[in-house]
Design an enzyme around this catalytic site. Sequence first.
Site, PDB file in Angstrom:
ATOM      1  N   HIS A 184      19.584  -2.122  54.391  1.00 36.13           N
ATOM      2  CA  HIS A 184      18.473  -1.724  55.272  1.00 36.13           C
ATOM      3  C   HIS A 184      18.422  -0.200  55.440  1.00 36.13           C
ATOM      4  O   HIS A 184      17.928   0.294  56.455  1.00 36.13           O
ATOM      5  CB  HIS A 184      18.584  -2.382  56.652  1.00 36.13           C
ATOM      6  CG  HIS A 184      18.839  -3.857  56.598  1.00 36.13           C
ATOM      7  ND1 HIS A 184      17.837  -4.789  56.633  1.00 36.13           N
ATOM      8  CD2 HIS A 184      20.002  -4.556  56.473  1.00 36.13           C
ATOM      9  CE1 HIS A 184      18.358  -6.001  56.548  1.00 36.13           C
ATOM     10  NE2 HIS A 184      19.673  -5.893  56.441  1.00 36.13           N
ATOM     11  N   GLU A 210      10.753  12.126  41.277  1.00 32.97           N
ATOM     12  CA  GLU A 210       9.572  11.507  41.896  1.00 32.97           C
ATOM     13  C   GLU A 210       8.654  10.918  40.823  1.00 32.97           C
ATOM     14  O   GLU A 210       8.068   9.850  40.999  1.00 32.97           O
ATOM     15  CB  GLU A 210       8.830  12.530  42.751  1.00 32.97           C
ATOM     16  CG  GLU A 210       9.618  12.904  44.004  1.00 32.97           C
ATOM     17  CD  GLU A 210       9.054  14.140  44.693  1.00 32.97           C
ATOM     18  OE1 GLU A 210       8.380  13.988  45.711  1.00 32.97           O
ATOM     19  OE2 GLU A 210       9.275  15.257  44.199  1.00 32.97           O
ATOM     20  N   LYS A 243      12.408  25.782  49.072  1.00 29.84           N
ATOM     21  CA  LYS A 243      12.347  24.407  48.575  1.00 29.84           C
ATOM     22  C   LYS A 243      13.019  24.226  47.218  1.00 29.84           C
ATOM     23  O   LYS A 243      12.887  25.054  46.310  1.00 29.84           O
ATOM     24  CB  LYS A 243      10.895  23.937  48.451  1.00 29.84           C
ATOM     25  CG  LYS A 243      10.172  23.742  49.765  1.00 29.84           C
ATOM     26  CD  LYS A 243      10.819  22.698  50.684  1.00 29.84           C
ATOM     27  CE  LYS A 243      10.626  21.290  50.190  1.00 29.84           C
ATOM     28  NZ  LYS A 243       9.206  20.863  50.270  1.00 29.84           N
ATOM     29  N   SER A 246       8.680  25.436  45.278  1.00 23.82           N
ATOM     30  CA  SER A 246       7.383  25.371  45.944  1.00 23.82           C
ATOM     31  C   SER A 246       6.673  26.701  45.754  1.00 23.82           C
ATOM     32  O   SER A 246       7.300  27.755  45.779  1.00 23.82           O
ATOM     33  CB  SER A 246       7.589  25.100  47.435  1.00 23.82           C
ATOM     34  OG  SER A 246       6.439  25.485  48.161  1.00 23.82           O
TER      35      SER A 246
END
Length: 462
Positions: A157, A291, A284, A278
């Site tokens: 979970h 992704e 970043k 970024s």
Amino acid sequence: MPPLWSGRFDVDPDKDVFAFGKSLGFDRRLFEDDVTGSLAWAEALVRAGVLSAADAAAIASALEEIREQGLWEPAFFDGAEDEDVHALVERKLVERIGDAGRRLHTGRSRNEQVSVDLRLYLKRRVPALQAAVARLVAALADRAEAAGDALMPAYTHLRRAQPVLVAHFFLAHAAACRRDHARLAAVLGEADELPLGSGAVAGTSYAIDTAWLARRLGFSAVVANSMDAAGDRDFVSSFLHACALAQVHLSRLAEDLILYTGEEFGYFELADAVATGSSLMPQKKNPDPLELVRGKAGRAIGHLTGFLAAMKGLPIGYSKDLQEDKEALFDAEDTLAGTLGAATTVVATLALNAEAAAAASAGLLLATDVADYLVARGVSFRRAHEIVGGLVRRLVREGRDFASLSLDEWREASDLFDANIAAHITPRASIEARRTPQSTAPDAVRAKLEDVKAWVAAHGGV
Ligand code: ARG
């Protein structure tokens, strides 16, 4: 050049509608397999007494030449107006040798031709995907080995559940990848039937020795039924499923690594070479490649569901809807190959932050081990669960964990706790207490690592 079937019609096909039905733009990927199938078909026609040896020899040498040009001369396909790759190869053949070329299609239909081409294509290409899967498994095994006895939390979970070896985590993903490899092998098994001899739908009236032809093309069996064979794309569906499920596994791996390399977890560090920055926020370090690995699963699942939807209403036999198989298959293949490559590089260059991972594996996630301690001293598991639950409630309230408990405090919960309790309730003791071969016990994980390494060596090694 008019279409292969122009004799029946008074007028030329409508330009736009013909273009709509054309598959040459994508089925030229089957070019090599189409020539392979045609070479064997010419031999089968000779054996059936339908084609003269002289015509067959002319066909064979022209097809060989066509194959070389198609494979190596970029201009070969330029300006081709043919309906599909089968028409293109036949046109090139007739351009070279005239009437002998016109005899090649005797007793044969494009319906079975496209099926044999696809089957040959998969037999030729799936092993490359399997090798890419094996490379990822090798990279995962490598990270598992490099992690040594480092610890991290396992989650259920997405809440900290129990400590595990970092190696166990990598081998978990390797286990899923090995099933993907086996699933691709099963696809090869399904594709391994010769459809030639099925004609358009009813079989052929020429004495084609299908058993010989199957051997000649490397198939171990002949399809059972010509009507079924004309519209059977189960092997394509299975391939799309194997790709979709492999992408789902890669997506889950990517999700884990996106989480674990982020500031909130910090168990691993992405190599700079596989991270992105970024344009606005200088700090970043984004996991874009991971992704995309995660995102690509969507299109692979789409190819599977889209093709199954295209199949479901088809009457038995061939329908042109089946032409939709190819773009799905080719894109699923390209997507999986690209995704496996990126995922392998990310895994191979991943750095472990052992302190952060170990720190997160200590604390209240040892509660099950405390309960097991009481069970070993005769308490029923349900009762033990209750006692430890109460203890956890107290610790949460006071912002502490098991390590801070004095013996007196332990004994307030149960007088079965002894002075040795502190030594029992550590992440290391937790993993060492595991007994089953699939567990995170260090000996078990070592054995599994050896097993995975042996598998990698047997599947192409890296
Ligand atoms: N391009 C077609 C396909 O992909 C080849 C088979 C054509 N057969 C036919 N009867 N139109 O399925």
